[in-house]
Design a protein around this motif. Structure first.
Motif, short mmCIF file in Angstrom:
data_model
loop_
_atom_site.label_atom_id
_atom_site.label_comp_id
_atom_site.label_asym_id
_atom_site.label_seq_id
_atom_site.Cartn_x
_atom_site.Cartn_y
_atom_site.Cartn_z
N GLY A 152 -12.05 18.19 45.61
CA GLY A 152 -13.28 17.81 46.29
C GLY A 152 -14.29 18.93 46.41
O GLY A 152 -15.42 18.70 46.83
N GLY A 153 -13.90 20.15 46.04
CA GLY A 153 -14.80 21.29 46.12
C GLY A 153 -15.87 21.25 45.05
O GLY A 153 -15.76 20.54 44.04
N ALA A 196 -14.41 19.46 30.24
CA ALA A 196 -13.13 19.75 29.60
C ALA A 196 -12.18 20.47 30.55
O ALA A 196 -10.96 20.39 30.40
CB ALA A 196 -13.36 20.58 28.34
N ALA A 197 -12.74 21.20 31.54
CA ALA A 197 -11.92 21.90 32.53
C ALA A 197 -11.47 20.99 33.66
O ALA A 197 -10.80 21.44 34.59
CB ALA A 197 -12.69 23.09 33.09
N GLY A 198 -11.86 19.71 33.60
CA GLY A 198 -11.41 18.76 34.61
C GLY A 198 -12.39 18.54 35.74
O GLY A 198 -12.04 17.89 36.74
N LEU A 199 -13.61 19.04 35.60
CA LEU A 199 -14.62 18.88 36.64
C LEU A 199 -15.59 17.75 36.27
O LEU A 199 -15.74 17.40 35.10
CB LEU A 199 -15.40 20.18 36.83
N THR A 200 -16.24 17.19 37.30
CA THR A 200 -17.24 16.15 37.08
C THR A 200 -18.61 16.71 37.40
O THR A 200 -18.89 17.08 38.55
CB THR A 200 -16.96 14.94 37.99
N PRO A 269 -12.20 16.74 41.16
CA PRO A 269 -11.73 15.46 41.69
C PRO A 269 -10.75 15.64 42.85
O PRO A 269 -9.99 16.62 42.90
CB PRO A 269 -11.03 14.82 40.48
N GLU A 270 -10.77 14.70 43.76
CA GLU A 270 -9.85 14.71 44.90
C GLU A 270 -8.43 14.58 44.39
O GLU A 270 -8.17 13.84 43.45
CB GLU A 270 -10.17 13.56 45.85
#
Length: 270
Positions: A152-153, A196-200, A269-270
């Motif tokens: 969530g950060g 690609a690093a998993g962030l939105t 993502p949470e």
């Protein structure tokens, strides 16, 4: 997106160059207190996008002399950790924290964006200003930025954007690395790296005029640097005879949309 990772020796050379350049006393003469376009006004804009609250744990990657970190601690009452490659910058940032009475809210660590010296999921927000473009392995750095964020950060990046194949020759090579240009990428590539690093990615905005303003500032200060710190500047690769052509090429590239500056935020993502 496939990003070529520089050979280990080339990556080490780039990091050593960045540490030497941005730890030098020449940089504040050329760039002032903030080593990035937009200065502290754009730092505040980034802080707003990160929705900082009192007590938030913030990591400032490539903190330099701690100017932005101290702003976040003083104005937003955040608890800030700054990481930088330059021992000189870490020492100066720590001294500034003591001078401003913010030593309890800040700490400064020597470290590399490829291997951040902090725990997993330890921060509510991560900020990186005008430095991501210089990281030799951007996928590795993006993964590290994601690793240290709590679920969530928010991550906030402000950085140079460029179309590498369209940059004029005056802005290529080692002098381009020093000017934060050699590794700059188009804004969509930055968003792809973070995805690609998993962030939105949640927000992007252009601030191209801030680069033009910084070029004006550098041009105005070159004569002073030439008089007071010429040997130091030339040792870092500043060519005073070529500087007018380099600055003119940069302005043309901005006008052509080849070179710019952008702010983007992303959520883990949470």
């Amino acid at each position: 997106m496939n990003e070529a990772i520089p050979p280990k020796s080339a990556a080490a050379e780039t990091k050593a160059c960045c540490a030497a350049v941005y730890g030098s006393d020449v940089m504040p003469l050329l760039l002032g207190g903030s080593y990035h376009p937009g200065g502290l006004a754009l730092t505040r804009r980034l802080a707003e996008q990160l929705r900082l609250c009192r007590g938030d744990r913030v990591l400032d990657v490539a903190t330099g002399r701690g100017t932005s970190a101290l702003l976040l601690a003083g104005e937003y009452h955040a608890d800030v950790t700054g990481v930088d490659l330059s021992p000189a910058n870490i020492a100066l940032a720590s001294d500034a924290a003591r001078t401003t009475g913010l030593v309890d809210q800040t700490r400064f660590l020597l470290g590399d964006a490829d291997r951040l010296p902090v725990e997993n999921a330890g921060f509510d927000a991560v900020m990186c200003e005008c430095a991501f473009c210089t990281f030799p392995s951007k996928p590795t750095a993006a993964a590290e930025l994601a690793r240290v964020l709590r679920p969530g950060g928010l991550l906030g990046i402000a950085d140079v954007t460029a179309e590498p194949t369209a940059l004029p020759p005056e802005l290529s090579g080692l002098s381009g690395w020093i000017a934060c240009l050699g590794g700059a990428r188009p804004l969509p590539e930055y968003t792809d790296l973070l995805t690609a690093a998993g962030l939105t990615v949640t927000h992007t905005e252009r601030h191209d005029a801030s680069i033009t303003a910084m070029l004006d500032q550098v041009e105005a200060r070159l004569a002073l640097v030439r008089m007071t710190a010429r040997d130091q500047a030339e040792a870092l690769g500043v060519d005073f005879d070529r500087a007018p052509a380099v600055l003119a090429a940069a302005r043309t590239a901005i006008g052509d949309g080849v070179l710019g500056y952008a702010l983007l935020t992303a959520r883990k993502p949470e």
